[in-house]
Scaffold this motif. Structure first.
Motif, PDB file in Angstrom:
ATOM      1  N   VAL A 246     -12.630 -84.782 -44.644  1.00  0.00           N
ATOM      2  CA  VAL A 246     -11.302 -85.383 -44.459  1.00  0.00           C
ATOM      3  C   VAL A 246     -10.301 -84.553 -45.113  1.00  0.00           C
ATOM      4  N   ALA A 247     -10.481 -84.545 -46.582  1.00  0.00           N
ATOM      5  CA  ALA A 247      -9.558 -83.887 -47.536  1.00  0.00           C
ATOM      6  C   ALA A 247      -8.200 -84.420 -47.175  1.00  0.00           C
ATOM      7  N   GLU A 248      -7.751 -85.529 -47.112  1.00  0.00           N
ATOM      8  CA  GLU A 248      -6.619 -86.106 -46.836  1.00  0.00           C
ATOM      9  C   GLU A 248      -5.835 -85.527 -45.680  1.00  0.00           C
ATOM     10  N   CYS A 249      -6.580 -85.413 -44.534  1.00  0.00           N
ATOM     11  CA  CYS A 249      -5.876 -84.997 -43.190  1.00  0.00           C
ATOM     12  C   CYS A 249      -6.222 -86.107 -42.331  1.00  0.00           C
ATOM     13  N   ALA A 250      -5.043 -86.613 -41.742  1.00  0.00           N
ATOM     14  CA  ALA A 250      -5.125 -87.983 -41.020  1.00  0.00           C
ATOM     15  C   ALA A 250      -5.663 -87.498 -39.524  1.00  0.00           C
ATOM     16  N   GLU A 251      -5.803 -86.349 -39.065  1.00  0.00           N
ATOM     17  CA  GLU A 251      -6.424 -86.000 -37.827  1.00  0.00           C
ATOM     18  C   GLU A 251      -7.844 -85.926 -37.784  1.00  0.00           C
ATOM     19  N   ARG A 252      -8.274 -85.439 -39.197  1.00  0.00           N
ATOM     20  CA  ARG A 252      -9.813 -85.379 -39.601  1.00  0.00           C
ATOM     21  C   ARG A 252     -10.403 -86.752 -39.784  1.00  0.00           C
ATOM     22  N   MET A 253      -9.553 -87.652 -40.374  1.00  0.00           N
ATOM     23  CA  MET A 253      -9.592 -89.007 -40.490  1.00  0.00           C
ATOM     24  C   MET A 253      -9.930 -89.614 -39.271  1.00  0.00           C
ATOM     25  N   GLN A 254      -9.009 -89.373 -38.355  1.00  0.00           N
ATOM     26  CA  GLN A 254      -9.266 -90.221 -36.909  1.00  0.00           C
ATOM     27  C   GLN A 254     -10.729 -89.618 -36.207  1.00  0.00           C
TER      28      GLN A 254
ATOM     29  N   GLN B  39     -13.765 -91.330 -38.263  1.00  0.00           N
ATOM     30  CA  GLN B  39     -13.921 -92.744 -37.952  1.00  0.00           C
ATOM     31  C   GLN B  39     -14.416 -92.821 -36.565  1.00  0.00           C
ATOM     32  N   ALA B  40     -14.142 -91.984 -35.644  1.00  0.00           N
ATOM     33  CA  ALA B  40     -14.563 -91.967 -34.288  1.00  0.00           C
ATOM     34  C   ALA B  40     -16.046 -91.771 -34.142  1.00  0.00           C
ATOM     35  N   MET B  41     -16.420 -90.626 -35.059  1.00  0.00           N
ATOM     36  CA  MET B  41     -17.933 -90.091 -35.347  1.00  0.00           C
ATOM     37  C   MET B  41     -18.697 -91.353 -36.049  1.00  0.00           C
ATOM     38  N   GLU B  42     -18.143 -92.215 -36.975  1.00  0.00           N
ATOM     39  CA  GLU B  42     -18.655 -93.237 -37.468  1.00  0.00           C
ATOM     40  C   GLU B  42     -19.215 -94.332 -36.640  1.00  0.00           C
ATOM     41  N   LEU B  43     -18.253 -94.644 -35.632  1.00  0.00           N
ATOM     42  CA  LEU B  43     -18.096 -95.479 -34.597  1.00  0.00           C
ATOM     43  C   LEU B  43     -19.304 -95.390 -33.678  1.00  0.00           C
ATOM     44  N   ALA B  44     -19.520 -93.967 -33.580  1.00  0.00           N
ATOM     45  CA  ALA B  44     -20.446 -93.730 -32.395  1.00  0.00           C
ATOM     46  C   ALA B  44     -21.832 -93.874 -33.047  1.00  0.00           C
ATOM     47  N   PHE B  45     -21.918 -93.337 -34.344  1.00  0.00           N
ATOM     48  CA  PHE B  45     -23.138 -93.692 -34.987  1.00  0.00           C
ATOM     49  C   PHE B  45     -23.595 -95.368 -35.131  1.00  0.00           C
ATOM     50  N   ARG B  46     -22.640 -95.996 -35.338  1.00  0.00           N
ATOM     51  CA  ARG B  46     -22.956 -97.591 -35.582  1.00  0.00           C
ATOM     52  C   ARG B  46     -23.368 -98.024 -34.300  1.00  0.00           C
ATOM     53  N   HIS B  47     -22.600 -97.856 -33.259  1.00  0.00           N
ATOM     54  CA  HIS B  47     -23.035 -98.076 -31.967  1.00  0.00           C
ATOM     55  C   HIS B  47     -24.427 -97.733 -31.462  1.00  0.00           C
ATOM     56  N   ALA B  48     -24.813 -96.387 -31.903  1.00  0.00           N
ATOM     57  CA  ALA B  48     -26.257 -95.898 -31.547  1.00  0.00           C
ATOM     58  C   ALA B  48     -27.397 -96.813 -32.336  1.00  0.00           C
TER      59      ALA B  48
END
Length: 510
Positions: free
Chosen positions: A329-337, A340-349
């Protein structure tokens, strides 16, 4: 694990099976259609139990249980007082002491306990009885069939559906108990195998009393970790092999049972550890075990595969990805978004895969194989099963075990010398696990130097495992079609970690 060669007065030989079904209401109909039960009329009754213990849990500490049971309707209730002792094992197959007597009403009767020798030894002065108080309750509907076979054996098959309750906490009861009322234990085993071929079951070691205590303490679904046996230096073969394998198998099945209704990722991990410990020890002991064929566990393979896939997702969600978030992320809002979308995909899986594991537990082949292993382990508990084993070495247990561990250590050293690519690293890691688990299980029989081997094997297992987890996170991210930048980042990070000379970090010379 009990020896089933003796079954006399005051003893209760039974097999307990959990029923991992999504539709408990249909179980009675399914059982009634089985050929062994189809022509037998079931008896249904409501059963309510109150379990007692002292504030210091004196009975639980001795693996004993005391209950009052109410059967019958409100107009003519009957009360039974039952005292049980445990065989000390952790198996679905149990040989327990049982003393049951009718009592006048809903109160314990001290005199009724005097017929039980274990109670006399526990409470000669009556202090334990005076301190007894209600602990928890069970309420269930029992549907029971009495099976009388041509060989003269008599078996009660009891389906119990209900709840265990302690204060505001409750947990469902959905289990089958097969109790041998008369005849040889082989009749009990045969009927259990017949049922397991048609209905999904899981061997259930914990009694209702044990689960009630755990419910009250808030420890019911606590993951079960390895509990190596205490082995003496002059231990006999059947007193070494069977208890060691039994403890490992119990770790596997206990965590499987908890997985049916608990989402703790550690249950998945400890179930897989239990199975790997068991499989590795079977391989170690194979030259010495009795001639009877090992039971097949082919029917477990879909479940084991599903558990492995769930473990990969759990590790990614709880360990690998959280540790890498800041680096990406390195304090980049776009990367953080994107992260977070990636984490949601992993949790759903992971949620979906956990459902797949529970579905796999409902396959009759799983319970059938687990039951076969349970009965195989019981057979090995009897000394006579070892009398004509052609593979039994003519040397002491301690010497034989040391030679087997030395041989395994030599195989591991050879694998480490060629661990420059993924396939050879995987073999080194597998052998490291086998070496570690077997040393931990057999420590009292091994020389002090094996503790250094244990430390080294643990280091290799952790080092290769961390690299493998990073690589697997990238594979899963690509499979889940997450942000391409994250996939590239994970691959790059894993490639960089693969260049770390993990083997050189081991303490001392392997």
């Amino acid at each position: 694990m009990p020896s089933t060669s003796q079954h006399g007065p005051g003893a209760e030989l039974e097999i307990k099976l959990a029923l991992p079904t999504a539709d408990p209401a249909s179980l009675a109909r399914q059982l009634a259609r089985l050929p062994a039960l189809a022509r037998r009329k079931p008896v249904r009754k409501q059963v309510d139990n109150i379990y007692f213990d002292t504030p210091a849990q004196a009975l639980r500490a001795q693996r004993m249980a005391l209950r009052l049971r109410r059967v019958g309707g409100d107009d003519a209730p009957q009360w039974l007082q039952t005292f049980k002792t445990s065989d000390g094992g952790d198996s679905a197959l149990s040989l327990r002491g049982e003393w049951e007597v009718p009592v006048p009403g809903p109160a314990l009767v001290q005199a009724a306990l005097q017929a039980a020798p274990p109670w006399q030894r526990l409470d000669p002065e009556g202090a334990v009885f005076a301190a007894l108080q209600p602990c928890f309750a069970t309420a269930f509907e029992r549907t029971a069939w009495t099976v009388r076979r041509r060989d003269g054996s008599v078996i009660e098959v009891a389906l119990d559906l209900g709840q265990i309750t302690s204060g505001q906490r409750s947990v469902p009861i959905c289990e089958l108990e097969l109790e041998l009322l008369a005849g040889a234990p082989t009749a009990l085993f045969d009927l259990a195998r017949h049922i397991a071929l048609h209905i999904a079951v899981l061997p259930l070691a914990a009694s209702k009393a044990q689960r009630g205590h755990a419910l009250r303490d808030g420890t019911l679904d606590t993951p079960l970790r390895a509990r190596p046996q205490r082995l003496g230096g002059d231990v006999a073969w059947h007193h070494m092999v069977q208890p060691v394998l039994g403890e490992m198998f119990a770790q596997f099945t206990a965590n499987l049972n908890a997985l049916r209704h608990c989402d703790d990722p550690e249950l998945v991990h400890q179930a897989r550890v239990g199975w790997r410990r068991f499989r590795g020890a079977v391989r170690l002991f194979k030259p010495a075990v009795p001639a009877q064929a090992l039971p097949s566990w082919q029917g477990l393979q879909p479940l084991l595969t599903a558990l492995g896939e769930l473990r990969d997702l759990d590790v990614a969600c709880t360990q690998t990805l959280p540790a890498l978030q800041n680096a990406f992320v390195a304090e980049c809002a776009e990367r953080m978004q994107a992260w977070q979308a990636m984490e949601l995909a992993f949790r759903h899986a992971a949620v979906q895969q956990r459902r797949a594991v529970r579905h796999a537990l409902q396959a009759p082949a799983v319970g059938s194989d687990l039951l076969a292993i349970t009965l195989w382990l019981d057979d090995m508990s009897r000394p006579q099963a070892w009398g004509d084993s052609p593979g039994l070495p003519g040397k002491t247990v301690r010497r034989w075990v040391r030679q087997r561990i030395q041989r395994l250590h030599a195989q591991w050293k050879k694998a480490l010398r060629d661990s420059t690519h993924a396939e050879s690293q995987h073999r080194a890691r597998i052998l490291a696990k086998r070496l570690r688990y077997n040393i931990e299980a057999l420590c009292p029989l091994l020389p002090a130097r094996t503790q250094r081997w244990l430390q080294q094997a643990s280091g290799v297992q952790a080092g290769i495992g961390a690299s493998r987890d990073l690589l697997q996170a990238g594979v899963l991210a690509q499979r889940l079609a997450v942000d391409r930048g994250i996939v590239a980042f994970l691959r790059g990070y894993a490639a960089g970690r693969a260049d770390v000379p993990w083997a050189s970090q081991l303490p001392g010379s392997v």
